[in-house]
Design a protein around this motif. Structure first.
Motif, PDB file in Angstrom:
ATOM      1  N   GLY A 100       0.812  -1.210   0.000  1.00 59.46           N
ATOM      2  CA  GLY A 100       0.000   0.000   0.000  1.00 59.46           C
ATOM      3  C   GLY A 100       0.850   1.266   0.000  1.00 59.46           C
ATOM      4  O   GLY A 100       0.443   2.299  -0.532  1.00 59.46           O
ATOM      5  N   GLN A 101       1.993   1.204   0.614  1.00 62.97           N
ATOM      6  CA  GLN A 101       2.942   2.313   0.552  1.00 62.97           C
ATOM      7  C   GLN A 101       4.352   1.737   0.552  1.00 62.97           C
ATOM      8  O   GLN A 101       4.557   0.589   0.922  1.00 62.97           O
ATOM      9  N   ASP A 102       5.280   2.589   0.124  1.00 65.48           N
ATOM     10  CA  ASP A 102       6.659   2.146   0.002  1.00 65.48           C
ATOM     11  C   ASP A 102       7.472   2.525   1.227  1.00 65.48           C
ATOM     12  O   ASP A 102       7.328   3.622   1.779  1.00 65.48           O
ATOM     13  N   TYR A 103       8.352   1.600   1.614  1.00 63.21           N
ATOM     14  CA  TYR A 103       9.389   1.891   2.590  1.00 63.21           C
ATOM     15  C   TYR A 103      10.734   1.583   1.946  1.00 63.21           C
ATOM     16  O   TYR A 103      10.847   0.627   1.177  1.00 63.21           O
ATOM     17  N   TRP A 104      11.744   2.402   2.288  1.00 62.84           N
ATOM     18  CA  TRP A 104      13.057   2.280   1.680  1.00 62.84           C
ATOM     19  C   TRP A 104      14.152   2.206   2.727  1.00 62.84           C
ATOM     20  O   TRP A 104      14.044   2.827   3.783  1.00 62.84           O
ATOM     21  N   GLY A 105      15.201   1.469   2.381  1.00 61.95           N
ATOM     22  CA  GLY A 105      16.392   1.483   3.194  1.00 61.95           C
ATOM     23  C   GLY A 105      17.305   2.629   2.781  1.00 61.95           C
ATOM     24  O   GLY A 105      16.984   3.399   1.879  1.00 61.95           O
ATOM     25  N   GLN A 106      18.466   2.695   3.434  1.00 63.98           N
ATOM     26  CA  GLN A 106      19.387   3.798   3.181  1.00 63.98           C
ATOM     27  C   GLN A 106      20.324   3.510   2.015  1.00 63.98           C
ATOM     28  O   GLN A 106      21.008   4.411   1.521  1.00 63.98           O
ATOM     29  N   GLY A 107      20.366   2.244   1.596  1.00 63.30           N
ATOM     30  CA  GLY A 107      21.194   1.874   0.456  1.00 63.30           C
ATOM     31  C   GLY A 107      22.559   1.339   0.848  1.00 63.30           C
ATOM     32  O   GLY A 107      23.087   1.650   1.922  1.00 63.30           O
ATOM     33  N   THR A 108      23.115   0.519  -0.038  1.00 61.89           N
ATOM     34  CA  THR A 108      24.460  -0.006   0.138  1.00 61.89           C
ATOM     35  C   THR A 108      25.178   0.073  -1.208  1.00 61.89           C
ATOM     36  O   THR A 108      24.606  -0.259  -2.251  1.00 61.89           O
ATOM     37  N   GLN A 109      26.411   0.538  -1.181  1.00 56.20           N
ATOM     38  CA  GLN A 109      27.153   0.779  -2.417  1.00 56.20           C
ATOM     39  C   GLN A 109      27.756  -0.515  -2.941  1.00 56.20           C
ATOM     40  O   GLN A 109      28.410  -1.259  -2.200  1.00 56.20           O
ATOM     41  N   VAL A 110      27.553  -0.762  -4.213  1.00 47.38           N
ATOM     42  CA  VAL A 110      28.200  -1.869  -4.924  1.00 47.38           C
ATOM     43  C   VAL A 110      29.037  -1.263  -6.045  1.00 47.38           C
ATOM     44  O   VAL A 110      28.505  -0.525  -6.884  1.00 47.38           O
ATOM     45  N   THR A 111      30.321  -1.565  -6.043  1.00 50.65           N
ATOM     46  CA  THR A 111      31.225  -1.079  -7.079  1.00 50.65           C
ATOM     47  C   THR A 111      31.888  -2.268  -7.745  1.00 50.65           C
ATOM     48  O   THR A 111      32.518  -3.096  -7.067  1.00 50.65           O
ATOM     49  N   VAL A 112      31.732  -2.354  -9.055  1.00 47.63           N
ATOM     50  CA  VAL A 112      32.332  -3.442  -9.830  1.00 47.63           C
ATOM     51  C   VAL A 112      33.429  -2.837 -10.688  1.00 47.63           C
ATOM     52  O   VAL A 112      33.159  -2.085 -11.631  1.00 47.63           O
ATOM     53  N   SER A 113      34.658  -3.147 -10.341  1.00 48.06           N
ATOM     54  CA  SER A 113      35.788  -2.539 -11.030  1.00 48.06           C
ATOM     55  C   SER A 113      37.026  -3.392 -10.845  1.00 48.06           C
ATOM     56  O   SER A 113      37.211  -4.033  -9.810  1.00 48.06           O
ATOM     57  N   SER A 114      37.885  -3.371 -11.848  1.00 45.20           N
ATOM     58  CA  SER A 114      39.165  -4.069 -11.743  1.00 45.20           C
ATOM     59  C   SER A 114      40.252  -3.120 -11.237  1.00 45.20           C
ATOM     60  O   SER A 114      41.395  -3.527 -11.072  1.00 45.20           O
TER      61      SER A 114
END
Length: 114
Positions: A100-114
């Motif tokens: 019925g409504q959205d809840y969100w987290g604060q996020g987590t960073q994913v970095t894909v790099s060589s």
């Protein structure tokens, strides 16, 4: 109040794997559709995957076959297993709970790099 706390992000090489977790509190977890979204620098937030109450799943075309969403209702946790990661998967990943409504987290960073 509802809290969603993501974890498991980090730096990984192309082709590598990560598992993200999102621990939920303050809600009846099993009653919520859970999803993962991501937002890359300079881009809009985009949907990645959803898992419904009964466990059915859906994926964005860009991650289908590489990512797996799952949930553990006993632990109030949703997961995102990410395999064969590509540089274009680099983003902040957000957990979403919807009923019925959205809840969100604060996020987590994913970095894909060589």
């Amino acid at each position: 109040q509802v809290q969603l706390v993501e974890s498991g992000g980090g730096l990984v090489q192309p082709g590598g794997s990560l598992r993200l977790s999102c621990a939920a509190s303050g809600l009846i977890f099993r009653a919520y559709t859970m999803a993962w979204y991501r937002q890359a620098p300079g881009k809009q937030r985009e949907w990645v995957a959803t898992i419904a109450l009964g466990g059915s799943t859906n994926y964005a075309g860009s991650v289908k076959g590489r990512f797996t969403i799952s949930r553990d209702n006993a632990k109030n946790t949703v997961y995102l297993r990410m395999n064969s990661l590509k540089p274009e998967d680099t983003a902040v990943y957000y957990c979403n709970a919807f009923k019925g409504q959205d809840y969100w987290g604060q996020g987590t960073q994913v970095t894909v790099s060589s």
